[in-house]
Design a protein around this motif. Structure first.
Motif, PDB file in Angstrom:
ATOM      1  N   GLY A  71       0.813  -1.206   0.000  1.00  0.00           N
ATOM      2  CA  GLY A  71       0.000   0.000   0.000  1.00  0.00           C
ATOM      3  C   GLY A  71       0.842   1.251   0.000  1.00  0.00           C
ATOM      4  O   GLY A  71       2.075   1.194  -0.044  1.00  0.00           O
ATOM      5  N   PRO A  72       0.188   2.415   0.094  1.00  0.00           N
ATOM      6  CA  PRO A  72       0.916   3.691   0.086  1.00  0.00           C
ATOM      7  C   PRO A  72       1.612   3.992   1.402  1.00  0.00           C
ATOM      8  O   PRO A  72       2.360   4.963   1.507  1.00  0.00           O
ATOM      9  N   ASN A  73       1.370   3.179   2.422  1.00  0.00           N
ATOM     10  CA  ASN A  73       1.970   3.399   3.737  1.00  0.00           C
ATOM     11  C   ASN A  73       3.263   2.589   3.871  1.00  0.00           C
ATOM     12  O   ASN A  73       3.661   1.860   2.964  1.00  0.00           O
ATOM     13  N   ASN A  74       3.907   2.715   5.013  1.00  0.00           N
ATOM     14  CA  ASN A  74       5.155   2.003   5.278  1.00  0.00           C
ATOM     15  C   ASN A  74       4.834   0.592   5.789  1.00  0.00           C
ATOM     16  O   ASN A  74       4.934   0.308   6.982  1.00  0.00           O
ATOM     17  N   ASP A  75       4.450  -0.298   4.880  1.00  0.00           N
ATOM     18  CA  ASP A  75       4.029  -1.645   5.263  1.00  0.00           C
ATOM     19  C   ASP A  75       5.017  -2.719   4.823  1.00  0.00           C
ATOM     20  O   ASP A  75       4.660  -3.896   4.699  1.00  0.00           O
ATOM     21  N   ALA A  76       6.270  -2.320   4.573  1.00  0.00           N
ATOM     22  CA  ALA A  76       7.253  -3.250   3.998  1.00  0.00           C
ATOM     23  C   ALA A  76       7.427  -4.518   4.824  1.00  0.00           C
ATOM     24  O   ALA A  76       7.624  -5.608   4.267  1.00  0.00           O
ATOM     25  N   GLU A  77       7.368  -4.388   6.149  1.00  0.00           N
ATOM     26  CA  GLU A  77       7.536  -5.574   7.014  1.00  0.00           C
ATOM     27  C   GLU A  77       6.468  -6.624   6.766  1.00  0.00           C
ATOM     28  O   GLU A  77       6.711  -7.816   6.911  1.00  0.00           O
ATOM     29  N   TYR A  78       5.279  -6.161   6.394  1.00  0.00           N
ATOM     30  CA  TYR A  78       4.137  -7.063   6.259  1.00  0.00           C
ATOM     31  C   TYR A  78       3.777  -7.299   4.791  1.00  0.00           C
ATOM     32  O   TYR A  78       2.635  -7.201   4.384  1.00  0.00           O
ATOM     33  N   LEU A  79       4.810  -7.648   4.035  1.00  0.00           N
ATOM     34  CA  LEU A  79       4.645  -8.080   2.655  1.00  0.00           C
ATOM     35  C   LEU A  79       5.283  -9.462   2.522  1.00  0.00           C
ATOM     36  O   LEU A  79       6.138  -9.845   3.346  1.00  0.00           O
ATOM     37  N   PRO A  80       4.902 -10.238   1.526  1.00  0.00           N
ATOM     38  CA  PRO A  80       5.461 -11.593   1.395  1.00  0.00           C
ATOM     39  C   PRO A  80       6.980 -11.637   1.361  1.00  0.00           C
ATOM     40  O   PRO A  80       7.598 -12.577   1.877  1.00  0.00           O
ATOM     41  N   ASP A  81       7.604 -10.598   0.782  1.00  0.00           N
ATOM     42  CA  ASP A  81       9.069 -10.566   0.732  1.00  0.00           C
ATOM     43  C   ASP A  81       9.661  -9.660   1.805  1.00  0.00           C
ATOM     44  O   ASP A  81      10.841  -9.315   1.765  1.00  0.00           O
ATOM     45  N   ALA A  99      10.310  -8.432   6.037  1.00  0.00           N
ATOM     46  CA  ALA A  99      11.001  -9.035   7.185  1.00  0.00           C
ATOM     47  C   ALA A  99      10.174 -10.115   7.869  1.00  0.00           C
ATOM     48  O   ALA A  99      10.718 -11.101   8.389  1.00  0.00           O
ATOM     49  N   ASN A 100       8.849  -9.953   7.878  1.00  0.00           N
ATOM     50  CA  ASN A 100       7.995 -10.933   8.549  1.00  0.00           C
ATOM     51  C   ASN A 100       7.456 -12.008   7.606  1.00  0.00           C
ATOM     52  O   ASN A 100       6.696 -12.874   8.045  1.00  0.00           O
ATOM     53  N   HIS A 101       7.861 -11.935   6.328  1.00  0.00           N
ATOM     54  CA  HIS A 101       7.408 -12.921   5.331  1.00  0.00           C
ATOM     55  C   HIS A 101       5.901 -13.140   5.468  1.00  0.00           C
ATOM     56  O   HIS A 101       5.408 -14.249   5.649  1.00  0.00           O
ATOM     57  N   TRP A 102       5.177 -12.032   5.365  1.00  0.00           N
ATOM     58  CA  TRP A 102       3.738 -12.019   5.651  1.00  0.00           C
ATOM     59  C   TRP A 102       2.964 -12.566   4.447  1.00  0.00           C
ATOM     60  O   TRP A 102       2.751 -11.880   3.462  1.00  0.00           O
ATOM     61  N   THR A 103       2.521 -13.796   4.558  1.00  0.00           N
ATOM     62  CA  THR A 103       1.845 -14.474   3.464  1.00  0.00           C
ATOM     63  C   THR A 103       0.331 -14.430   3.643  1.00  0.00           C
ATOM     64  O   THR A 103      -0.181 -14.071   4.715  1.00  0.00           O
ATOM     65  N   GLU A 141       9.845 -13.846  14.392  1.00  0.00           N
ATOM     66  CA  GLU A 141       9.427 -15.249  14.298  1.00  0.00           C
ATOM     67  C   GLU A 141       7.909 -15.341  14.418  1.00  0.00           C
ATOM     68  O   GLU A 141       7.315 -14.780  15.350  1.00  0.00           O
ATOM     69  N   TYR A 142       7.320 -16.059  13.505  1.00  0.00           N
ATOM     70  CA  TYR A 142       5.866 -16.220  13.480  1.00  0.00           C
ATOM     71  C   TYR A 142       5.404 -17.158  14.590  1.00  0.00           C
ATOM     72  O   TYR A 142       5.911 -18.276  14.721  1.00  0.00           O
ATOM     73  N   GLN A 143       4.454 -16.713  15.407  1.00  0.00           N
ATOM     74  CA  GLN A 143       3.960 -17.485  16.548  1.00  0.00           C
ATOM     75  C   GLN A 143       2.505 -17.947  16.370  1.00  0.00           C
ATOM     76  O   GLN A 143       2.012 -18.706  17.189  1.00  0.00           O
ATOM     77  N   ASN A 144       1.826 -17.425  15.362  1.00  0.00           N
ATOM     78  CA  ASN A 144       0.398 -17.727  15.149  1.00  0.00           C
ATOM     79  C   ASN A 144      -0.425 -17.438  16.400  1.00  0.00           C
ATOM     80  O   ASN A 144      -1.338 -18.185  16.751  1.00  0.00           O
ATOM     81  N   GLY A 145      -0.103 -16.321  17.052  1.00  0.00           N
ATOM     82  CA  GLY A 145      -0.836 -15.935  18.255  1.00  0.00           C
ATOM     83  C   GLY A 145      -1.890 -14.891  17.957  1.00  0.00           C
ATOM     84  O   GLY A 145      -2.496 -14.888  16.878  1.00  0.00           O
ATOM     85  N   TYR A 146      -2.061 -13.967  18.878  1.00  0.00           N
ATOM     86  CA  TYR A 146      -3.170 -13.026  18.797  1.00  0.00           C
ATOM     87  C   TYR A 146      -2.677 -11.582  18.771  1.00  0.00           C
ATOM     88  O   TYR A 146      -2.566 -10.963  17.736  1.00  0.00           O
ATOM     89  N   SER A 147      -2.383 -11.032  19.915  1.00  0.00           N
ATOM     90  CA  SER A 147      -1.955  -9.644  20.005  1.00  0.00           C
ATOM     91  C   SER A 147      -1.064  -9.488  21.223  1.00  0.00           C
ATOM     92  O   SER A 147      -1.077 -10.328  22.127  1.00  0.00           O
ATOM     93  N   ASP A 148      -0.294  -8.402  21.252  1.00  0.00           N
ATOM     94  CA  ASP A 148       0.514  -8.115  22.441  1.00  0.00           C
ATOM     95  C   ASP A 148      -0.298  -7.396  23.510  1.00  0.00           C
ATOM     96  O   ASP A 148       0.237  -7.041  24.560  1.00  0.00           O
ATOM     97  N   HIS A 149      -1.585  -7.174  23.243  1.00  0.00           N
ATOM     98  CA  HIS A 149      -2.496  -6.568  24.211  1.00  0.00           C
ATOM     99  C   HIS A 149      -3.677  -7.504  24.455  1.00  0.00           C
ATOM    100  O   HIS A 149      -4.123  -8.201  23.543  1.00  0.00           O
ATOM    101  N   PHE A 150      -4.199  -7.478  25.681  1.00  0.00           N
ATOM    102  CA  PHE A 150      -5.478  -8.119  25.957  1.00  0.00           C
ATOM    103  C   PHE A 150      -6.595  -7.100  25.703  1.00  0.00           C
ATOM    104  O   PHE A 150      -6.411  -5.903  25.936  1.00  0.00           O
ATOM    105  N   PRO A 151      -7.764  -7.558  25.268  1.00  0.00           N
ATOM    106  CA  PRO A 151      -8.895  -6.637  25.113  1.00  0.00           C
ATOM    107  C   PRO A 151      -9.458  -6.226  26.475  1.00  0.00           C
ATOM    108  O   PRO A 151      -9.256  -6.913  27.489  1.00  0.00           O
ATOM    109  N   VAL A 152     -10.193  -5.118  26.484  1.00  0.00           N
ATOM    110  CA  VAL A 152     -10.908  -4.659  27.678  1.00  0.00           C
ATOM    111  C   VAL A 152     -12.374  -4.443  27.297  1.00  0.00           C
ATOM    112  O   VAL A 152     -12.697  -4.194  26.136  1.00  0.00           O
ATOM    113  N   TYR A 153     -13.242  -4.536  28.297  1.00  0.00           N
ATOM    114  CA  TYR A 153     -14.667  -4.399  27.994  1.00  0.00           C
ATOM    115  C   TYR A 153     -15.459  -4.014  29.238  1.00  0.00           C
ATOM    116  O   TYR A 153     -14.971  -4.106  30.372  1.00  0.00           O
ATOM    117  N   MET A 154     -16.700  -3.569  29.005  1.00  0.00           N
ATOM    118  CA  MET A 154     -17.623  -3.257  30.088  1.00  0.00           C
ATOM    119  C   MET A 154     -19.033  -3.581  29.626  1.00  0.00           C
ATOM    120  O   MET A 154     -19.287  -3.734  28.432  1.00  0.00           O
TER     121      MET A 154
END
Length: 347
Positions: free
Chosen positions: A44-54, A56-60, A327-340
């Motif tokens: 995209g037009p933003n700085n998304d290089a890490e999250y492309l197939p080629d 750093a994160n090999h984002w497939t 390294e790909y962990q197939n996890g969720y997020s570095d934050h927990f959600p909050v709710y009320m």
């Protein structure tokens, strides 16, 4: 009884204590979740290089679809059956949100989207997902955060959504304040600017609609007791005697009790914060109020089910992330959600 209220009534018996359910209360769950780098695989037009197939994160595509599945799994369980309204952050664009709400776990909930492209360098935005049969959206907008003395720093906008739940006026403000890059003290003025922008929007809403029930939420990159949160948002310490144009955060008690949403170097922080105004506080449930747990005294909660946590190793108990150190962990997020919960007595 209106169709809307019938749907709210059905929610009353999910994930609330029996004493509340037996009295016949409608329940609406409101949440916030930092989705941690929900990027697609397209350049995209933003700085998304890490999250492309080629990149750093090999984002497939496979990793992207796993991420969507995992995020949908979490959201669908918050509050027992998925929130009626949820603010999100760290999303690349509207497309990733459209893909997210189409996931089988969420499709049944029929979420609509409020999203605006922000000027953030990485292109990560804030947004709001909502169930239109419950929250009737009438207007939305995005408001830039201008940092005094540092016009070159572009951060996420404050997203505002106004509408009605069972004919009661509600406003939801979602933000993702500047990080602590460079140090907490050095970067404080940036988060103060974000806080003041958010509070200014809340004040503007209340001038136009004094009865509006307002929830400010987001990843504030500061704790509930930090100057940006307390002074920037001009919060009261507690809910007692809270006026319609006054705010407080129920996350303060959680934080003081040692509950956090993210961990760094064995220290827990609670950056994911929700704040409410006085129109949402009180024992009179003829209109929607934030539910207070009679046992804990909590008005808000952290969704930190075991599947969201690392189960072993050095970071046991930490949020189970998608990527760690490249390294790909197939996890969720570095934050927990909050709710009320917002509850209203059924007549």
């Amino acid at each position: 009884m209106k169709k809307l209220f019938l749907s709210l009534a059905l929610l009353a018996f999910v994930a609330l204590p029996n004493a509340v359910a037996q009295k016949g209360y409608a329940k609406v769950t409101v949440a916030f979740y930092n989705l941690e780098n929900l990027f697609d695989t397209e350049d995209g037009p933003n700085n998304d290089a890490e999250y492309l197939p080629d990149g750093a994160n090999h984002w497939t595509l496979e990793k992207y679809h796993n991420k969507l599945h995992n995020m949908a799994k979490v959201i669908s369980q918050i509050g027992g059956d998925g929130p009626a309204v949820i603010g999100v952050s760290e999303v690349e664009n509207r497309k990733v949100l459209e893909d997210l709400v189409k996931e089988p776990a969420l499709q049944r909930l029929g979420y609509s989207i409020v999203h605006y492209e922000s000027p953030d360098f990485r292109g990560i935005d804030c947004a709001l997902l909502y169930r239109p049969e419950i929250f009737k959206l009438t207007a939305s907008s995005a408001h830039p955060v201008n940092i005094p003395g540092e016009p070159y720093i572009k951060t996420r906008d404050v997203v505002v959504a106004f509408g009605y739940i069972d004919n009661e006026p509600f406003s939801f403000l979602v933000g993702h304040w500047p990080s602590r890059a460079g140090g907490e003290a050095v970067s404080l003025n940036r988060r103060m600017a974000a806080a003041e922008t958010m509070r200014a929007q809340a004040d503007s809403i209340l001038r136009l609609e004094p009865k509006s029930k307002i929830i400010m939420m987001g990843d504030f990159n500061d704790d509930p007791t930090s100057p940006s949160v307390v002074k920037g948002l001009r919060l009261k310490k507690g809910p007692k005697g809270l006026g319609a144009n006054e705010f407080y955060t129920p996350m303060r008690k959680l934080y003081r009790d040692g509950i956090g949403t993210l961990a760094y170097r064995d220290v827990w922080n609670l950056f994911d914060i929700m704040c409410v105004n006085g129109n949402l506080i009180g024992k009179d449930h003829n209109s929607f109020k934030v539910y207070k747990d009679p046992k804990t005294g909590y008005y808000a909660y952290v969704f930190n089910k075991p599947f969201l946590r690392q189960q072993s190793g050095r970071y046991k108990g930490y949020p189970h992330r998608t990527m760690v150190g490249g390294e790909y962990q197939n996890g969720y997020s570095d934050h927990f959600p909050v709710y009320m919960y917002l509850v209203k007595e059924l007549k």
